[in-house]
Design an enzyme around this catalytic site. Structure first.
Site, PDB file in Angstrom:
ATOM      1  CB  CYS A  59      12.798   5.074  21.226  1.00  0.00           C
ATOM      2  SG  CYS A  59      11.258   5.989  21.114  1.00  0.00           S
ATOM      3  CB  VAL A  79       4.524  23.626  35.648  1.00  0.00           C
ATOM      4  CG1 VAL A  79       3.194  24.381  35.540  1.00  0.00           C
ATOM      5  CG2 VAL A  79       5.647  24.450  35.009  1.00  0.00           C
ATOM      6  CD1 TRP A 128       5.091  -9.467  -8.952  1.00  0.00           C
ATOM      7  CD2 TRP A 128       3.685  -7.784  -8.526  1.00  0.00           C
ATOM      8  NE1 TRP A 128       4.316  -9.271 -10.059  1.00  0.00           N
ATOM      9  CE2 TRP A 128       3.436  -8.251  -9.842  1.00  0.00           C
ATOM     10  CE3 TRP A 128       2.911  -6.722  -8.041  1.00  0.00           C
ATOM     11  CZ2 TRP A 128       2.456  -7.700 -10.670  1.00  0.00           C
ATOM     12  CZ3 TRP A 128       1.938  -6.175  -8.862  1.00  0.00           C
ATOM     13  CH2 TRP A 128       1.717  -6.655 -10.161  1.00  0.00           C
TER      14      TRP A 128
END
Lengths: 474, 474
Positions: free
Chosen positions: B44, B82, B457
């Protein structure tokens, strides 16, 4: 005939209730009695007015009296003090400059707020001793600071004696008594204004509602920024000079000469009106209410800093006089009165403060002794991680202290301190507390990550991870 | 004999699993096969390396191979691919520069990650066309940018013809294809580096996982900062010059000359190894797993960008290839393999991004059509409030879009955009989603308030308040 909703007190809880009730039920007659001049103001902004960051007191006003009366159609009466409530006759007795009169009510809200407490010592009534509980207080402190600043500007060209005179009176040595939010914010603000600040705290750490680890982080930060801490040093008296101005604080650690004293020693709910009306107080000393904030008297509500609320962690009543609760509970009462019964909701003791650019926040129960009193088996951990990805510029330490119950894994509380985007992370913990989450659940929350915002594991998640390992006995 | 835990892939999920398993169970033999050079890196952070904010690629490395091998005692084998899994014999076939060999396992983790997708058009293989899915990609883009910048520095004193030649080749016109996180972050980063950026998005809005309201806020912000948006304009081809370098993007809205193309058109899980081993894929196309991230093959796990997980809102499997999930699920697998079965936990699609200093974040289900597909009855509201108290300096608009189910009141998701401390507020909503909260419950959360941090708020609470009114049919 329309119902009448009478509100006692015109600040956060009172005006929220009045506005919501009127908006939802325009036919309701809504009368707000406010004993003073100021209504609908942001008390939490007062330190920033003293600082000067907020230039004018008017900026702290959400709604002017005219807006309340004309736009919202609320019958606001300032300089009207409600001096008695008759819960049987359903009337209040109101006193204004013309005398007293009776006002009937169908619904009544007591939103009388809280009053600052002062230490029980000599000298708290001297000049230059302030509390910070009203806009008038804020104005008084700022005027005291600015008067001297102006004077000092003027003396640049004056002769030595005058300079000496001014220096003797220079109010730059300030004692702040009390290391809670108001105390710390005022210490910060006064320091910003160039004062030399002495902070007196009775107990061994500032922020007595915090754990020791985070309090210590804040104390180190304060010291680094020049605040002199007098910890574990209760103030025994304030001494005044011949003019009646404070000139020294006498505390357990000695005598400190100062020019100004700011008391930030907490508040107590204003309950006299309720008590005299025979309305029950609760165990905290604030007005007892049910989940709709209705008191023991029918149709009489109490909300804001005068009332109790239920703590979401303990399930017991608590007294947490903070702004959001006042607004939220006031609004819920308004909605209930308007015809829609509305739960006011509990409190989590969530709080946040800026202290010399350090963000400090808490929620829930973080004191292990207190947790045990409520029947929990507390275990706590403190972790310090970073605010952003380590490689991203601006990443700073964040310290998180978190407490859970070992027996159930239930999260009990947390506190956070850090200079970079630390504080509001507490909201995640507050949300978890409201939902009675376990710390294992919190550990698995899918929180937002990108390098400018957080490490992959947000500091809250890292704390939960470490604490959950402790809970699980690893 | 000790157990062997084989991990395929040495990045977030793989290294988290290996580290946790070894720490919890030091006797376990832990082998990590990584087909490339790089392990344990912060993918990131790549845009910020391209930007130059992160100076060196090494800064993106969490753990060096030496630390992994010596400090953590993990048998890390880089440049080992793999190529096959035998779930009956419990072996993997590994290829390195010397050939192939078999390695037995008791527990196997597939952490093969995701591969970038490219649009099915001509020209994606031209020079100067990049994806951003590995450190090598990041290095390639930055080298391309810096080579030209250096050249330009050198020509300050050169004569006209040379300047003209350089200008013709100046790679400052960049097409970014795809308006998701990578696309927007790269648009931002390239703009910061002085490029003229053209962003192509097939659909009508950027951030297709967002609602239209917040996407529009972001689009306006991008335009204000000079990014040219080509919305609703699918790329039909990339044209090259004689040297094989990209020279134009042909899209539905015409031909745009560019010097560089960055593709940010999403990723798909790398599942070939699992499929060939007969391991089930799920409906999303990623590897199917149970709540412990175990696949259809016993003792074979899958975690990170190659695997599915359960969405906490829908209860259905989802494919959300993001870093925290990879780390968290990898760690849970490590702990399970070490002997303590550990729930990996669900995903909420929580994501955050910085786009030209605008913080953009989301969580849950915000698309109403998608919500209906999952059986919800969605209702949404968008509110724009402020980041701090209105009187506090630095207060900026924050837009919150929030969705709930009208039938049950359950919160479904939200998105947020704003330039001041907007993004991480999404975590509160994410917490509520994990707890299956209703929007009425969220409205009553005791979130942190002080003037420097929030209005009384919080914008999330205001959005919840408005949305809950809609849910309750007011």
């Amino acid at each position: 005939m329309t119902d009448t909703f009478v509100v006692v007190g015109g600040d956060a809880a009172g005006m929220s209730a009045a506005s919501k009730a009127k908006r939802d039920h325009p036919d309701l007659e809504v009368v707000v009695f406010e004993k003073g001049e100021w209504v609908s103001y942001g008390a939490c902004g007062m330190p920033y007015y003293v600082e000067g960051t907020v230039a004018d007191l008017d900026e702290l006003i959400s709604l002017t009296p005219e807006e309340i009366i004309e736009d919202r159609d609320i019958d606001l009466r300032r300089f009207h003090e409600v001096v008695a409530v008759d819960t049987v006759a359903r009337t209040v007795t109101v006193r204004n400059e013309d005398g007293t009169f009776e006002q009937g009510y169908d619904h009544l809200l007591l939103a009388t707020g809280a009053a600052p407490t002062t230490p029980p010592v000599e000298g708290v009534d001297l000049d230059c001793v302030f509390t910070l509980s009203s806009l008038d207080d804020a104005e008084g402190i700022r005027e005291a600071l600015e008067a001297e600043e102006v004077t000092e500007d003027l003396v640049g060209s004056s002769e030595g004696a005058v300079v000496q005179f001014i220096r003797d009176r220079d109010p730059k040595r300030v004692a702040v008594v009390g290391g809670g939010y108001i105390g710390l914010e005022m210490a910060d603000v006064l320091r910003t204004r160039g004062c030399s600040v002495h902070l007196f705290q009775r107990s061994d750490h500032v922020l007595s509602h915090y754990d020791e680890d985070v309090a210590t982080v804040v104390e180190e930060h304060l010291r680094e920024h020049g605040v002199t801490l007098h910890l574990g040093s209760a103030v025994e008296g304030i001494e005044g000079d011949a003019a009646g101005d404070a000139e020294a604080v006498v505390a357990e650690d000695g005598r400190t000469e100062v020019d100004m004293v700011v008391l930030g020693t907490g508040v107590r709910p204003r309950t006299a009106l309720a008590e005299e009306a025979g309305i029950d107080l609760g165990p905290t000393g604030a007005i007892a209410t049910d989940e709709y904030r209705e008191t023991s008297a029918p149709d009489v509500y109490a909300a804001g800093d005068c009332a109790e609320a239920v703590n979401v962690v303990t399930g017991e009543v608590d007294y947490v006089p903070l702004a959001l609760t006042a607004n939220r509970h006031g609004r819920a009462v308004g909605q209930t009165v308007a015809g829609t019964p509305t739960l006011a909701g509990g409190v989590a003791r969530t709080a946040i403060s800026m202290v010399v650019e350090m963000e400090v926040a808490r929620t829930g129960i973080t004191d292990e002794d207190e947790a045990r009193e409520y029947g929990f088996d507390p275990v706590s951990r403190t972790v310090t991680t970073k605010s952003r990805s380590g490689y991203y510029p601006g990443s700073e330490p964040i310290t998180v202290h978190m407490t859970a119950c070992r027996r159930t894994g239930r999260l009990l509380g947390a506190s956070i301190a850090g200079t970079d985007r630390a504080g509001k992370r507490i909201d995640t913990v507050a949300a978890a507390l409201h939902e009675e989450a376990t710390v294992a659940e919190l550990e698995r929350y899918d929180l937002a990550y990108a390098p400018p915002f957080s490490p992959v594991w947000d500091p809250v998640l890292t704390a939960a991870k470490v604490l959950n390992s402790a809970v699980e006995g690893e």
